[in-house]
Design a protein around this motif. Structure first.
Motif, PDB file in Angstrom:
ATOM      1  N   VAL A   9       0.834  -1.199   0.000  1.00  0.00           N
ATOM      2  CA  VAL A   9       0.000   0.000   0.000  1.00  0.00           C
ATOM      3  C   VAL A   9       0.874   1.257   0.000  1.00  0.00           C
ATOM      4  CG1 VAL A   9      -1.672   1.317   1.354  1.00  0.00           C
ATOM      5  CG2 VAL A   9      -1.973  -1.140   1.061  1.00  0.00           C
ATOM      6  N   VAL A  10       1.953   1.252   0.797  1.00  0.00           N
ATOM      7  CA  VAL A  10       2.878   2.390   0.826  1.00  0.00           C
ATOM      8  C   VAL A  10       3.440   2.635  -0.569  1.00  0.00           C
ATOM      9  CG1 VAL A  10       5.123   3.194   1.646  1.00  0.00           C
ATOM     10  CG2 VAL A  10       3.527   2.185   3.248  1.00  0.00           C
ATOM     11  N   LEU A  11       3.875   1.588  -1.211  1.00  0.00           N
ATOM     12  CA  LEU A  11       4.453   1.732  -2.548  1.00  0.00           C
ATOM     13  C   LEU A  11       3.419   2.166  -3.568  1.00  0.00           C
ATOM     14  CD1 LEU A  11       6.861  -1.311  -2.550  1.00  0.00           C
ATOM     15  CD2 LEU A  11       7.423   1.095  -2.301  1.00  0.00           C
ATOM     16  N   ASP A  45       6.587  14.942   5.735  1.00  0.00           N
ATOM     17  CA  ASP A  45       5.611  15.089   6.826  1.00  0.00           C
ATOM     18  C   ASP A  45       4.298  14.395   6.491  1.00  0.00           C
ATOM     19  OD1 ASP A  45       7.365  16.601   8.413  1.00  0.00           O
ATOM     20  OD2 ASP A  45       6.897  18.378   7.231  1.00  0.00           O
ATOM     21  N   PHE A  46       4.349  13.088   6.379  1.00  0.00           N
ATOM     22  CA  PHE A  46       3.181  12.335   5.946  1.00  0.00           C
ATOM     23  C   PHE A  46       2.704  11.384   7.034  1.00  0.00           C
ATOM     24  CE2 PHE A  46       6.715   9.590   5.155  1.00  0.00           C
ATOM     25  CZ  PHE A  46       6.238   8.320   5.409  1.00  0.00           C
ATOM     26  N   GLU A  47       1.474  10.947   6.875  1.00  0.00           N
ATOM     27  CA  GLU A  47       0.905   9.870   7.685  1.00  0.00           C
ATOM     28  C   GLU A  47       0.214   8.934   6.720  1.00  0.00           C
ATOM     29  OE1 GLU A  47      -1.129  10.516  11.503  1.00  0.00           O
ATOM     30  OE2 GLU A  47      -2.826   9.453  10.606  1.00  0.00           O
ATOM     31  N   GLY A  55      -9.943  -4.735   5.269  1.00  0.00           N
ATOM     32  CA  GLY A  55     -10.159  -3.297   5.364  1.00  0.00           C
ATOM     33  C   GLY A  55      -9.971  -2.744   6.764  1.00  0.00           C
ATOM     34  N   ILE A  56      -9.321  -3.511   7.622  1.00  0.00           N
ATOM     35  CA  ILE A  56      -9.052  -3.082   8.996  1.00  0.00           C
ATOM     36  C   ILE A  56      -7.618  -2.569   9.064  1.00  0.00           C
ATOM     37  CG2 ILE A  56      -8.878  -3.870  11.393  1.00  0.00           C
ATOM     38  CD1 ILE A  56     -10.974  -6.012  10.630  1.00  0.00           C
ATOM     39  N   GLU A  57      -7.404  -1.547   9.882  1.00  0.00           N
ATOM     40  CA  GLU A  57      -6.076  -0.948   9.999  1.00  0.00           C
ATOM     41  C   GLU A  57      -5.027  -1.991  10.368  1.00  0.00           C
ATOM     42  OE1 GLU A  57      -3.734   2.582  12.444  1.00  0.00           O
ATOM     43  OE2 GLU A  57      -5.799   2.098  12.962  1.00  0.00           O
ATOM     44  N   SER A  58      -3.981  -2.065   9.549  1.00  0.00           N
ATOM     45  CA  SER A  58      -2.851  -2.952   9.815  1.00  0.00           C
ATOM     46  C   SER A  58      -1.792  -2.193  10.606  1.00  0.00           C
ATOM     47  CB  SER A  58      -2.278  -3.473   8.507  1.00  0.00           C
ATOM     48  OG  SER A  58      -1.199  -4.318   8.728  1.00  0.00           O
ATOM     49  N   PHE A  59      -1.456  -0.988  10.143  1.00  0.00           N
ATOM     50  CA  PHE A  59      -0.561  -0.097  10.869  1.00  0.00           C
ATOM     51  C   PHE A  59      -0.664   1.297  10.289  1.00  0.00           C
ATOM     52  CE2 PHE A  59       2.292  -1.442   7.441  1.00  0.00           C
ATOM     53  CZ  PHE A  59       2.868  -0.245   7.063  1.00  0.00           C
ATOM     54  N   THR A  60      -0.161   2.257  11.044  1.00  0.00           N
ATOM     55  CA  THR A  60      -0.044   3.638  10.573  1.00  0.00           C
ATOM     56  C   THR A  60       1.427   4.004  10.658  1.00  0.00           C
ATOM     57  OG1 THR A  60      -2.274   4.239  11.265  1.00  0.00           O
ATOM     58  CG2 THR A  60      -0.699   6.043  11.029  1.00  0.00           C
ATOM     59  N   LEU A  61       1.918   4.673   9.633  1.00  0.00           N
ATOM     60  CA  LEU A  61       3.308   5.132   9.587  1.00  0.00           C
ATOM     61  C   LEU A  61       3.306   6.646   9.497  1.00  0.00           C
ATOM     62  CD1 LEU A  61       6.399   4.927   9.170  1.00  0.00           C
ATOM     63  CD2 LEU A  61       5.929   4.516   6.736  1.00  0.00           C
ATOM     64  N   ARG A  62       4.062   7.277  10.384  1.00  0.00           N
ATOM     65  CA  ARG A  62       4.267   8.727  10.349  1.00  0.00           C
ATOM     66  C   ARG A  62       5.762   8.974  10.256  1.00  0.00           C
ATOM     67  NH1 ARG A  62       0.741  10.036  15.674  1.00  0.00           N
ATOM     68  NH2 ARG A  62      -1.298   9.498  14.810  1.00  0.00           N
ATOM     69  N   LEU A  77      13.606   6.050   5.389  1.00  0.00           N
ATOM     70  CA  LEU A  77      12.693   6.800   6.241  1.00  0.00           C
ATOM     71  C   LEU A  77      13.499   7.549   7.286  1.00  0.00           C
ATOM     72  CD1 LEU A  77      10.320   3.790   6.926  1.00  0.00           C
ATOM     73  CD2 LEU A  77       9.742   5.753   5.496  1.00  0.00           C
ATOM     74  N   ASP A  78      13.164   8.798   7.521  1.00  0.00           N
ATOM     75  CA  ASP A  78      13.754   9.560   8.619  1.00  0.00           C
ATOM     76  C   ASP A  78      12.757   9.575   9.767  1.00  0.00           C
ATOM     77  OD1 ASP A  78      15.993  10.135   7.152  1.00  0.00           O
ATOM     78  OD2 ASP A  78      15.538  12.256   6.858  1.00  0.00           O
ATOM     79  N   GLU A  79      13.229   9.234  10.959  1.00  0.00           N
ATOM     80  CA  GLU A  79      12.439   9.258  12.186  1.00  0.00           C
ATOM     81  C   GLU A  79      11.063   8.609  12.028  1.00  0.00           C
ATOM     82  OE1 GLU A  79      12.375  13.222  13.773  1.00  0.00           O
ATOM     83  OE2 GLU A  79      14.521  13.466  13.469  1.00  0.00           O
ATOM     84  N   PRO A  80      11.017   7.355  11.537  1.00  0.00           N
ATOM     85  CA  PRO A  80       9.714   6.710  11.377  1.00  0.00           C
ATOM     86  C   PRO A  80       9.070   6.381  12.717  1.00  0.00           C
ATOM     87  CG  PRO A  80      11.457   5.120  10.996  1.00  0.00           C
ATOM     88  CD  PRO A  80      12.122   6.467  11.152  1.00  0.00           C
TER      89      PRO A  80
END
Length: 186
Positions: A9-11, A45-47, A55-62, A77-80
């Motif tokens: 999904v990130v990609l 500066d993304f989330e 369709g359930i949250e697997s993880f959140t990356l900030r 990634l900087d400061e993930p």
């Protein structure tokens, strides 16, 4: 928790963003030599919230910065900060100074001041500190070959090398294990 799906999904999001950017700028393009040091795409500066098959949250990356590099196809990634939902509510937090996703997206490497904490309000809060932690999304395994410290109320366990089965939440230290019990006062 399906890390492979989340990284896909990130990609996918990054590919859509980069495609849209190229489409907007194609009229302004000139015949310039490509810059080999330039990233394929950059997010600031993304989330990003990744969902599993249901369709359930697997993880959140900030993070303040995500870059894919054209030469080796890795993502840095900087400061993930990874927020991993727990079935009972709340989020495990995994953070570090830097992170790398390998080109084949089967490994996430967290480096420098890695800290993993249990959800807030947990009756037995857990904190894990190390300098490196490798996550293998397809197998739900996390590993470290360096010194790791796990702290809980009343005990501290320290050892060199750690393997964690994320599905069962079982962990195994490999060597030089020391445990210290500190009675809690009531």
């Amino acid at each position: 928790m399906n890390w492979r799906l989340a990284l896909t999904v990130v990609l996918l999001v990054a590919a859509v963003v980069s495609g849209w950017s190229v489409w907007r700028q194609r009229a302004d393009d000139t015949a310039m030599a490509p810059d080999q040091g330039r990233s394929d795409y950059v997010l600031h500066d993304f989330e990003l919230t990744a969902l599993n098959k249901e369709g359930i949250e697997s993880f959140t990356l900030r993070a303040p910065l995500l870059e894919q590099h054209p030469q080796d196809r890795t993502i840095t990634l900087d400061e993930p900060l990874f927020l991993l939902p727990e079935r009972g509510g709340g989020y495990w937090q995994a953070r570090s100074r830097t992170g790398v996703v390998t080109a084949d997206h089967d490994e996430v490497r967290l480096r420098d001041d890695v800290r993993v904490t249990s959800p807030e309000g947990n009756p037995r809060p857990v904190t894990m500190n190390t300098e490196q932690l490798n996550l293998y999304p397809e197998t739900d395994i996390a590993r470290s070959d360096v010194l790791v410290t796990v702290e809980q109320p009343g005990s501290t366990i320290q050892g060199r090398g750690l393997e964690v089965d994320l599905a069962s939440k079982r962990y195994t230290f490999k060597s030089q294990v020391k445990q210290r019990y500190v009675p809690t006062r009531r």
